[in-house]
Design a protein around this motif. Structure first.
Motif, PDB file in Angstrom:
ATOM      1  N   THR A 104       0.840  -1.185   0.000  1.00 29.58           N
ATOM      2  CA  THR A 104       0.000   0.000   0.000  1.00 29.58           C
ATOM      3  C   THR A 104       0.879   1.240   0.000  1.00 29.58           C
ATOM      4  OG1 THR A 104      -0.113  -0.174   2.408  1.00 29.58           O
ATOM      5  CG2 THR A 104      -1.961  -1.078   1.154  1.00 29.58           C
ATOM      6  N   MET A 105       0.350   2.269  -0.609  1.00 27.39           N
ATOM      7  CA  MET A 105       1.034   3.556  -0.657  1.00 27.39           C
ATOM      8  C   MET A 105      -0.008   4.639  -0.418  1.00 27.39           C
ATOM      9  SD  MET A 105       3.551   2.920  -3.856  1.00 27.39           S
ATOM     10  CE  MET A 105       2.804   1.449  -4.542  1.00 27.39           C
ATOM     11  N   PHE A 106       0.411   5.735   0.120  1.00 30.92           N
ATOM     12  CA  PHE A 106      -0.490   6.811   0.510  1.00 30.92           C
ATOM     13  C   PHE A 106      -1.431   7.209  -0.616  1.00 30.92           C
ATOM     14  CE2 PHE A 106      -1.228  11.419   1.292  1.00 30.92           C
ATOM     15  CZ  PHE A 106      -2.016  11.269   2.424  1.00 30.92           C
ATOM     16  N   LEU A 107      -0.910   7.544  -1.785  1.00 29.91           N
ATOM     17  CA  LEU A 107      -1.754   8.004  -2.887  1.00 29.91           C
ATOM     18  C   LEU A 107      -2.699   6.916  -3.385  1.00 29.91           C
ATOM     19  CD1 LEU A 107       0.785  10.228  -4.840  1.00 29.91           C
ATOM     20  CD2 LEU A 107      -1.046  10.960  -3.293  1.00 29.91           C
ATOM     21  N   ARG A 108      -2.256   5.684  -3.381  1.00 30.60           N
ATOM     22  CA  ARG A 108      -3.111   4.566  -3.794  1.00 30.60           C
ATOM     23  C   ARG A 108      -4.270   4.404  -2.813  1.00 30.60           C
ATOM     24  NH1 ARG A 108      -0.500  -1.260  -4.653  1.00 30.60           N
ATOM     25  NH2 ARG A 108      -0.468  -0.710  -6.838  1.00 30.60           N
ATOM     26  N   THR A 109      -3.985   4.502  -1.533  1.00 30.60           N
ATOM     27  CA  THR A 109      -5.030   4.372  -0.524  1.00 30.60           C
ATOM     28  C   THR A 109      -6.059   5.491  -0.653  1.00 30.60           C
ATOM     29  OG1 THR A 109      -3.449   3.297   0.958  1.00 30.60           O
ATOM     30  CG2 THR A 109      -5.465   4.147   1.951  1.00 30.60           C
ATOM     31  N   ILE A 110      -5.599   6.708  -0.872  1.00 27.75           N
ATOM     32  CA  ILE A 110      -6.516   7.830  -1.083  1.00 27.75           C
ATOM     33  C   ILE A 110      -7.424   7.561  -2.286  1.00 27.75           C
ATOM     34  CG2 ILE A 110      -6.601  10.240  -1.884  1.00 27.75           C
ATOM     35  CD1 ILE A 110      -4.332  10.833   0.029  1.00 27.75           C
ATOM     36  N   ARG A 111      -6.867   7.034  -3.345  1.00 30.12           N
ATOM     37  CA  ARG A 111      -7.661   6.714  -4.539  1.00 30.12           C
ATOM     38  C   ARG A 111      -8.744   5.684  -4.220  1.00 30.12           C
ATOM     39  NH1 ARG A 111      -3.667   6.120  -7.950  1.00 30.12           N
ATOM     40  NH2 ARG A 111      -3.446   3.884  -7.704  1.00 30.12           N
ATOM     41  N   TRP A 112      -8.409   4.645  -3.448  1.00 32.09           N
ATOM     42  CA  TRP A 112      -9.400   3.628  -3.062  1.00 32.09           C
ATOM     43  C   TRP A 112     -10.522   4.248  -2.245  1.00 32.09           C
ATOM     44  CZ3 TRP A 112      -5.002  -0.002  -1.116  1.00 32.09           C
ATOM     45  CH2 TRP A 112      -4.431  -0.673  -2.208  1.00 32.09           C
ATOM     46  N   VAL A 113     -10.181   5.140  -1.326  1.00 31.25           N
ATOM     47  CA  VAL A 113     -11.188   5.791  -0.478  1.00 31.25           C
ATOM     48  C   VAL A 113     -12.121   6.648  -1.324  1.00 31.25           C
ATOM     49  CG1 VAL A 113     -11.509   7.501   1.362  1.00 31.25           C
ATOM     50  CG2 VAL A 113      -9.773   5.706   1.616  1.00 31.25           C
ATOM     51  N   ARG A 114     -11.575   7.424  -2.224  1.00 26.41           N
ATOM     52  CA  ARG A 114     -12.409   8.283  -3.090  1.00 26.41           C
ATOM     53  C   ARG A 114     -13.289   7.454  -4.018  1.00 26.41           C
ATOM     54  NH1 ARG A 114      -7.793  12.766  -4.066  1.00 26.41           N
ATOM     55  NH2 ARG A 114      -8.292  14.043  -2.251  1.00 26.41           N
ATOM     56  N   ARG A 115     -12.752   6.369  -4.563  1.00 25.11           N
ATOM     57  CA  ARG A 115     -13.553   5.509  -5.447  1.00 25.11           C
ATOM     58  C   ARG A 115     -14.688   4.819  -4.700  1.00 25.11           C
ATOM     59  NH1 ARG A 115      -8.909   2.725  -9.272  1.00 25.11           N
ATOM     60  NH2 ARG A 115      -8.545   4.567 -10.543  1.00 25.11           N
ATOM     61  N   ALA A 116     -14.541   4.689  -3.386  1.00 29.07           N
ATOM     62  CA  ALA A 116     -15.603   4.103  -2.563  1.00 29.07           C
ATOM     63  C   ALA A 116     -16.703   5.119  -2.267  1.00 29.07           C
ATOM     64  CB  ALA A 116     -15.027   3.563  -1.258  1.00 29.07           C
ATOM     65  N   GLY A 117     -16.532   6.357  -2.753  1.00 27.17           N
ATOM     66  CA  GLY A 117     -17.548   7.385  -2.584  1.00 27.17           C
ATOM     67  C   GLY A 117     -17.428   8.164  -1.285  1.00 27.17           C
ATOM     68  N   LEU A 118     -16.309   8.067  -0.616  1.00 27.66           N
ATOM     69  CA  LEU A 118     -16.116   8.779   0.638  1.00 27.66           C
ATOM     70  C   LEU A 118     -15.355  10.069   0.406  1.00 27.66           C
ATOM     71  CD1 LEU A 118     -15.114   5.773   2.918  1.00 27.66           C
ATOM     72  CD2 LEU A 118     -17.339   6.901   2.780  1.00 27.66           C
ATOM     73  N   ASN A 119     -15.687  11.074   1.195  1.00 24.76           N
ATOM     74  CA  ASN A 119     -14.960  12.345   1.167  1.00 24.76           C
ATOM     75  C   ASN A 119     -13.869  12.292   2.220  1.00 24.76           C
ATOM     76  OD1 ASN A 119     -16.638  13.580  -0.798  1.00 24.76           O
ATOM     77  ND2 ASN A 119     -18.159  13.944   0.783  1.00 24.76           N
ATOM     78  N   ILE A 120     -12.694  12.733   1.869  1.00 25.78           N
ATOM     79  CA  ILE A 120     -11.582  12.755   2.820  1.00 25.78           C
ATOM     80  C   ILE A 120     -11.616  14.094   3.546  1.00 25.78           C
ATOM     81  CG2 ILE A 120      -9.082  12.701   3.077  1.00 25.78           C
ATOM     82  CD1 ILE A 120      -9.058  10.887   0.547  1.00 25.78           C
ATOM     83  N   VAL A 121     -11.778  14.007   4.864  1.00 25.23           N
ATOM     84  CA  VAL A 121     -11.832  15.202   5.695  1.00 25.23           C
ATOM     85  C   VAL A 121     -10.443  15.555   6.190  1.00 25.23           C
ATOM     86  CG1 VAL A 121     -12.775  16.189   7.833  1.00 25.23           C
ATOM     87  CG2 VAL A 121     -14.206  14.726   6.391  1.00 25.23           C
ATOM     88  N   GLU A 122      -9.705  14.547   6.574  1.00 19.40           N
ATOM     89  CA  GLU A 122      -8.358  14.764   7.086  1.00 19.40           C
ATOM     90  C   GLU A 122      -7.530  13.525   6.808  1.00 19.40           C
ATOM     91  OE1 GLU A 122      -6.178  15.595  11.378  1.00 19.40           O
ATOM     92  OE2 GLU A 122      -8.317  16.011  11.167  1.00 19.40           O
ATOM     93  N   CYS A 123      -6.270  13.728   6.496  1.00 19.55           N
ATOM     94  CA  CYS A 123      -5.379  12.587   6.311  1.00 19.55           C
ATOM     95  C   CYS A 123      -3.966  12.981   6.718  1.00 19.55           C
ATOM     96  CB  CYS A 123      -5.413  12.058   4.877  1.00 19.55           C
ATOM     97  SG  CYS A 123      -4.904  13.239   3.628  1.00 19.55           S
ATOM     98  N   ASP A 124      -3.204  11.957   7.004  1.00 20.85           N
ATOM     99  CA  ASP A 124      -1.831  12.159   7.440  1.00 20.85           C
ATOM    100  C   ASP A 124      -1.023  11.011   6.867  1.00 20.85           C
ATOM    101  OD1 ASP A 124       0.577  12.512   8.719  1.00 20.85           O
ATOM    102  OD2 ASP A 124      -0.263  12.581  10.724  1.00 20.85           O
ATOM    103  N   SER A 125       0.090  11.328   6.296  1.00 17.77           N
ATOM    104  CA  SER A 125       0.909  10.263   5.706  1.00 17.77           C
ATOM    105  C   SER A 125       2.218  10.072   6.457  1.00 17.77           C
ATOM    106  CB  SER A 125       1.194  10.575   4.238  1.00 17.77           C
ATOM    107  OG  SER A 125       2.016  11.717   4.141  1.00 17.77           O
TER     108      SER A 125
END
Length: 135
Positions: A104-125
Motif C-alpha cells: 500500500t502507498m499513501f496516494l493509492r489508498t486515497i484513490r481507493w477511499v475516493r472511489r468508494a464514494g467517501l470524502n476525505i476530511v483529514e489525512c496524514d501520511s
C-alpha cells in the motif's frame, strides 16, 4: 490474535456491551449504513482486494459517518528496506507472520477511499519506523 487481545483488554478495563466478530473485510455480514464509525487499522494490505475492502467499509458506514483507516505506506524508508532485503534475498521479510498481499502507498489508498464514494476530511501520511536488525 487481535480479537483475543481486545477481549482481554475489555475484561481488564471492565468494558461492557461489546461484542466481537471476525469476518472477511471484503464481504461483511452487516447491513448497508449500519455503523456511525468504522475503524480499519493495518488491515487492507493483507487482503486479496484492498479496493473492495475499502468499498465494503464505505457500504456499512452511515451517511455522515466516519472511517478511520490506517495502512502502511511502503513508499517510505521501511518500504525501501523491504525491497532491498527482498532483492538481495539475504533476509526473508516478515510482518510478524502476517502475509502482505498488496503493497500500500499513501496516494493509492486515497484513490481507493475516493472511489468508494467517501470524502476525505483529514489525512496524514506520516509514519516513523526504525528498522531493527534481526527483528
Amino acid at each position: 490474535a487481535a480479537v483475543a487481545m481486545a477481549e482481554k483488554f475489555a475484561v481488564h478495563s471492565e468494558c461492557r456491551n461489546t461484542s466481537w466478530l471476525t469476518c472477511d473485510i471484503q464481504r461483511t455480514p452487516f447491513a448497508d449504513e449500519e455503523f456511525d464509525t468504522v475503524f480499519s487499522t493495518e488491515t487492507i494490505e493483507h487482503v486479496p482486494n484492498p479496493r473492495q475492502a475499502v468499498a465494503e467499509l464505505a457500504r456499512v458506514l452511515k451517511r455522515g459517518g466516519r472511517l478511520y483507516l490506517s495502512t502502511p505506506n511502503y513508499f517510505s524508508m521501511i518500504g525501501l528496506l523491504r525491497l532491498y532485503r527482498t532483492h538481495l534475498r539475504r533476509i526473508k521479510w516478515d510482518e510478524s507472520g502476517q502475509p502482505i498481499v498488496h503493497w500500500t502507498m499513501f496516494l493509492r489508498t486515497i484513490r481507493w477511499v475516493r472511489r468508494a464514494g467517501l470524502n476525505i476530511v483529514e489525512c496524514d501520511s506520516s509514519g516513523h519506523y526504525l528498522p531493527c536488525p534481526r527483528r
